[in-house]
Scaffold this active site. Structure first.
Site, PDB file in Angstrom:
ATOM      1  N   CYS A  21       7.787  57.109  10.745  1.00 49.12           N
ATOM      2  CA  CYS A  21       9.127  56.533  10.912  1.00 49.12           C
ATOM      3  C   CYS A  21      10.160  57.654  11.090  1.00 49.12           C
ATOM      4  O   CYS A  21      10.196  58.601  10.299  1.00 49.12           O
ATOM      5  CB  CYS A  21       9.503  55.681   9.709  1.00 49.12           C
ATOM      6  SG  CYS A  21       8.359  54.314   9.417  1.00 49.12           S
ATOM      7  N   TYR A  23      13.254  57.847  10.494  1.00 49.28           N
ATOM      8  CA  TYR A  23      14.254  58.032   9.428  1.00 49.28           C
ATOM      9  C   TYR A  23      13.647  58.315   8.052  1.00 49.28           C
ATOM     10  O   TYR A  23      14.372  58.405   7.064  1.00 49.28           O
ATOM     11  CB  TYR A  23      15.167  56.810   9.332  1.00 49.28           C
ATOM     12  CG  TYR A  23      14.459  55.471   9.215  1.00 49.28           C
ATOM     13  CD1 TYR A  23      13.525  55.231   8.225  1.00 49.28           C
ATOM     14  CD2 TYR A  23      14.739  54.446  10.108  1.00 49.28           C
ATOM     15  CE1 TYR A  23      12.887  54.012   8.119  1.00 49.28           C
ATOM     16  CE2 TYR A  23      14.110  53.215  10.013  1.00 49.28           C
ATOM     17  CZ  TYR A  23      13.180  53.008   9.006  1.00 49.28           C
ATOM     18  OH  TYR A  23      12.553  51.788   8.893  1.00 49.28           O
ATOM     19  N   CYS A  24      12.322  58.441   7.944  1.00 47.61           N
ATOM     20  CA  CYS A  24      11.693  58.577   6.628  1.00 47.61           C
ATOM     21  C   CYS A  24      12.157  59.840   5.915  1.00 47.61           C
ATOM     22  O   CYS A  24      12.039  60.949   6.452  1.00 47.61           O
ATOM     23  CB  CYS A  24      10.172  58.572   6.750  1.00 47.61           C
ATOM     24  SG  CYS A  24       9.349  58.658   5.134  1.00 47.61           S
ATOM     25  N   SER A 124       7.413  46.639   4.450  1.00 49.75           N
ATOM     26  CA  SER A 124       8.456  47.312   5.224  1.00 49.75           C
ATOM     27  C   SER A 124       8.481  46.718   6.631  1.00 49.75           C
ATOM     28  O   SER A 124       7.575  46.940   7.431  1.00 49.75           O
ATOM     29  CB  SER A 124       8.189  48.814   5.283  1.00 49.75           C
ATOM     30  OG  SER A 124       8.245  49.384   3.993  1.00 49.75           O
ATOM     31  N   CYS A 280      13.656  61.032 -10.056  1.00 53.25           N
ATOM     32  CA  CYS A 280      14.057  59.900  -9.221  1.00 53.25           C
ATOM     33  C   CYS A 280      13.337  59.994  -7.885  1.00 53.25           C
ATOM     34  O   CYS A 280      13.019  61.100  -7.410  1.00 53.25           O
ATOM     35  CB  CYS A 280      15.577  59.928  -9.010  1.00 53.25           C
ATOM     36  SG  CYS A 280      16.220  58.750  -7.802  1.00 53.25           S
ATOM     37  N   ASP A 281      13.103  58.857  -7.262  1.00 51.08           N
ATOM     38  CA  ASP A 281      12.444  58.797  -5.968  1.00 51.08           C
ATOM     39  C   ASP A 281      13.188  59.620  -4.919  1.00 51.08           C
ATOM     40  O   ASP A 281      12.577  60.230  -4.043  1.00 51.08           O
ATOM     41  CB  ASP A 281      12.366  57.327  -5.526  1.00 51.08           C
ATOM     42  CG  ASP A 281      11.565  57.139  -4.259  1.00 51.08           C
ATOM     43  OD1 ASP A 281      10.715  57.994  -3.959  1.00 51.08           O
ATOM     44  OD2 ASP A 281      11.777  56.126  -3.568  1.00 51.08           O
ATOM     45  N   CYS A 321      37.164  56.948  -7.457  1.00 53.19           N
ATOM     46  CA  CYS A 321      36.472  55.838  -8.127  1.00 53.19           C
ATOM     47  C   CYS A 321      37.201  55.263  -9.341  1.00 53.19           C
ATOM     48  O   CYS A 321      37.324  54.038  -9.460  1.00 53.19           O
ATOM     49  CB  CYS A 321      35.061  56.273  -8.527  1.00 53.19           C
ATOM     50  SG  CYS A 321      33.919  56.414  -7.139  1.00 53.19           S
ATOM     51  N   CYS A 324      39.730  52.529  -8.754  1.00 52.90           N
ATOM     52  CA  CYS A 324      39.325  51.504  -7.790  1.00 52.90           C
ATOM     53  C   CYS A 324      39.123  50.161  -8.478  1.00 52.90           C
ATOM     54  O   CYS A 324      38.468  50.082  -9.521  1.00 52.90           O
ATOM     55  CB  CYS A 324      38.034  51.935  -7.095  1.00 52.90           C
ATOM     56  SG  CYS A 324      37.425  50.716  -5.900  1.00 52.90           S
ATOM     57  N   CYS A 334      24.840  54.904  -5.461  1.00 52.26           N
ATOM     58  CA  CYS A 334      23.719  55.811  -5.713  1.00 52.26           C
ATOM     59  C   CYS A 334      24.158  57.277  -5.608  1.00 52.26           C
ATOM     60  O   CYS A 334      24.891  57.658  -4.694  1.00 52.26           O
ATOM     61  CB  CYS A 334      22.604  55.529  -4.716  1.00 52.26           C
ATOM     62  SG  CYS A 334      21.123  56.546  -4.955  1.00 52.26           S
TER      63      CYS A 334
END
Length: 411
Positions: A21, A23-24, A124, A280-281, A321, A324, A334
């Site tokens: 892919c 964009y992976c 996916s 984290c991934d 932030c 807001c 994220c």
């Protein structure tokens, strides 16, 4: 506060995948392990990981198998994983397994296994053919859509619990309604949309060209929300859209299931094929390696100061932030979305998207939340013994709305 080991994200094949892919973001992680061209989790690592997961998992734990492409391990690997879960599990302990896959290697044997052990499968699939095949191609550039759709139909017709994951790119963002309708007609009732923003590997000063802009993703979210809202029946959405559902949790006073909407993150760990553990991934990199499970404890790594430091990064909000009005519904999004496009200067790449969405959806979400809370209160009242037949028309409604019964839940 001690965090329970309730979720482990596992990369049994590392970054190895059978497609390419465009964009992976994970394919480049193979460079972390250059000593061999093929990466596979050993039986020793698998057993140690499952044993620790069951030992520290308390009343329940989720094993999430991802990649790369996890089905490259072959079905016997996952049969062994389930056998280890059964061996090391305690009476009454809940175990859940999920797998994110491109689907190409699945067949009826896989489907029977998934159904027997109640695996939740994330497929996916970016949408109709022209959208999916724009970026999701094989290593020699051939399309994958037809085969993935074939596998989707196989999963859905054989009773496997299956949802669909869509990467929202610069191209797919133009086709929100078309994508939603296509997936609905295919039979999916649970959809997850992940916006793509990555640093351009050829020019580290800018975002990759396949990244979706804040404005385009904002329009996408608004159109998907309109489709989601139109699907409501009897006080509940007929289709689950993970990010919108998570946002809805914030409107009814519940903790959102998606970590991007929490004040802090760091609530799970990632296990690579060789047992290395990361925060984290999206941060499988040297700076955020926590250790290796063959020489350390997953529970200790989850509760380490280094993991806490990672979690606190999310709470270090950009200056726009705190004032807001939507902060309590997104908490800055994220962490990785503040870093991938250098032009953002530390602000969330999708801040404008979220503002556009909340301005579009807030009134409706507030009304739906009010209705939802009222229905929940009504059900609690019934469970507590309230008899509708004994309520007078002018009595206060037990749902807590402040209205008279005749003007509220009586109808």
């Amino acid at each position: 506060m001690v965090k329970p080991l309730s979720s482990i994200l596992i990369k049994p094949t590392g970054a190895d995948c059978n497609i390419d892919c465009t964009y992976c973001f994970y394919l480049e992680k193979a460079s972390l392990y250059p000593e061999r061209p093929v990466h596979r989790m050993s039986g020793e690592v698998l057993e140690a990981m499952v044993r620790q997961g069951m030992e520290y998992g308390g009343g329940g734990i989720t094993f999430s198998w991802q990649g790369g492409e996890p089905t490259l391990m072959g079905l016997p690997f996952f049969e062994k994983a389930v056998a280890f879960q059964q061996r090391y599990g305690r009476p009454g302990q809940r175990v859940a397994n999920s797998m994110q896959t491109n689907g190409l290697l699945l067949d009826e044997q896989w489907a029977e296994f998934f159904r027997k052990y109640r695996f939740l499968i994330g497929l996916s699939l970016d949408g109709p053919e022209h959208v999916h095949d724009h970026y999701r191609v094989t290593k020699n550039g051939r399309p994958t859509w037809a085969k993935v759709v074939e596998k989707a139909r196989m999963l859905l017709t054989t009773g496997v619990q299956a949802n669909v994951l869509v990467v929202v790119s610069d191209y797919s963002a133009r086709y929100a309604r078309e994508i939603y309708r296509f997936l609905s007609e295919l039979g999916f009732t649970f959809m997850q949309f992940i916006p793509c923003v990555e640093t351009d590997p050829g020019d580290r000063t800018r975002a990759a060209p396949y990244s979706v802009s804040a404005e385009a993703y904002g329009r996408f979210l608004c159109e998907v929300f309109d489709c989601w809202q139109a699907d409501w029946r009897d006080g509940r959405p007929r289709t689950s859209v993970r990010w919108i559902d998570s946002v809805f949790h914030t409107y009814v006073g519940r903790i959102p299931p998606e970590c991007t909407l929490l004040r802090e993150c760091g609530c799970y760990v990632v296990v690579e094929h060789n047992g290395d553990v990361y925060a984290c991934d999206f941060f499988v990199e040297g700076d955020w390696k926590l250790g290796n499970l063959l020489s350390g404890s997953l529970f200790d790594m989850l509760n380490s100061e280094r993991q806490a430091e990672f979690g606190r990064l999310k709470a270090q909000l950009p200056p726009e932030c705190p004032p807001c009005p939507w902060l309590s519904h997104c908490y800055g999004g994220c962490t990785k979305d503040r870093l991938r496009d250098p032009a953002d200067g530390g602000s969330n790449h999708f801040c404008g998207s979220y503002k556009m969405f909340f301005e579009h959806a807030h009134e409706t979400l507030s009304r739906l939340a009010e209705d939802f809370v009222r229905q929940q209160n009504w059900r609690r009242a019934l469970a507590a013994g309230v008899d509708p037949a004994q309520l007078g028309r002018n009595d206060p409604c037990p749902c807590g709305s402040g209205k008279k019964y005749k003007a509220c839940c009586k109808n």
